[in-house]
Design a protein around this motif. Structure first.
Motif: not given
Length: 169
Positions: A142-162
């Motif tokens: 598992x590429x944990x760096x990519x997993x971490x970056x994807x989670x950060x982007x998901x959280x940023x998108x969720x914060x912008x949507x809210x």
């Protein structure tokens, strides 16, 4: 004068990061052999899907952290979508970590710590699926760096949507 500057620079350098795995263990595990329960037979092409989640928290002891690697492995038939098995594994590690700057601690806990315990969780998945009567599932790294970056982007998108839209003044 150069010696003095080098000596002062060496003294000002932060200490090297330290990490020790104090313990690791299966916190929770479930293996449902749905194929055996249904009594199905015959050859089928499996489609194996893996979901990964990571959680980390500070322990009450100074410099100690719990890191939890959650894996959900689902095997279905490619043709009929019938589920063969579901394996859920929560594999935990207790880490002693020192000399990591605060701004780097979260990525360290979410990338380096899971990377350390993943081979052991991978082995458990392989053994359990084999012992359950299926070909062993050997998880890809598992590429944990990519997993971490994807989670950060998901959280940023969720914060912008809210976030409420503010009118331009």
């Amino acid at each position: 004068m150069a010696e003095n500057e080098n000596g002062a620079a060496e003294a000002a350098q932060p200490q090297a990061p330290k990490m020790n795995v104090l313990a690791q263990f299966v916190r929770d595990m479930s293996f449902e052999n749905i194929l055996a329960q249904k009594g199905a037979s015959g050859e089928a092409q499996p489609d194996v899907q893996v979901q990964v989640n990571i959680d980390a928290k500070k322990r009450s002891t100074e410099h100690q952290y719990d890191v939890l690697l959650k894996l959900k492995v689902t095997s279905k038939s490619k043709t009929t979508e019938d589920v063969f098995f579901i394996l859920e594994l929560e594999y935990a590690g207790i880490f002693h970590i020192e000399n990591i700057p605060d701004e780097q601690l979260h990525p360290f806990l979410m990338i380096e710590c899971p990377r350390m315990i993943f081979p052991f969780a991978r082995r458990i998945v392989s053994d359990v699926t084999r012992d359950g009567g299926f070909p062993p599932v050997n998880l890809d790294m598992i590429d944990f760096v990519a997993l971490y970056r994807n989670e950060l982007m998901r959280r940023q998108a969720a914060a912008q949507a809210e976030a409420p839209e503010t009118p331009n003044a």
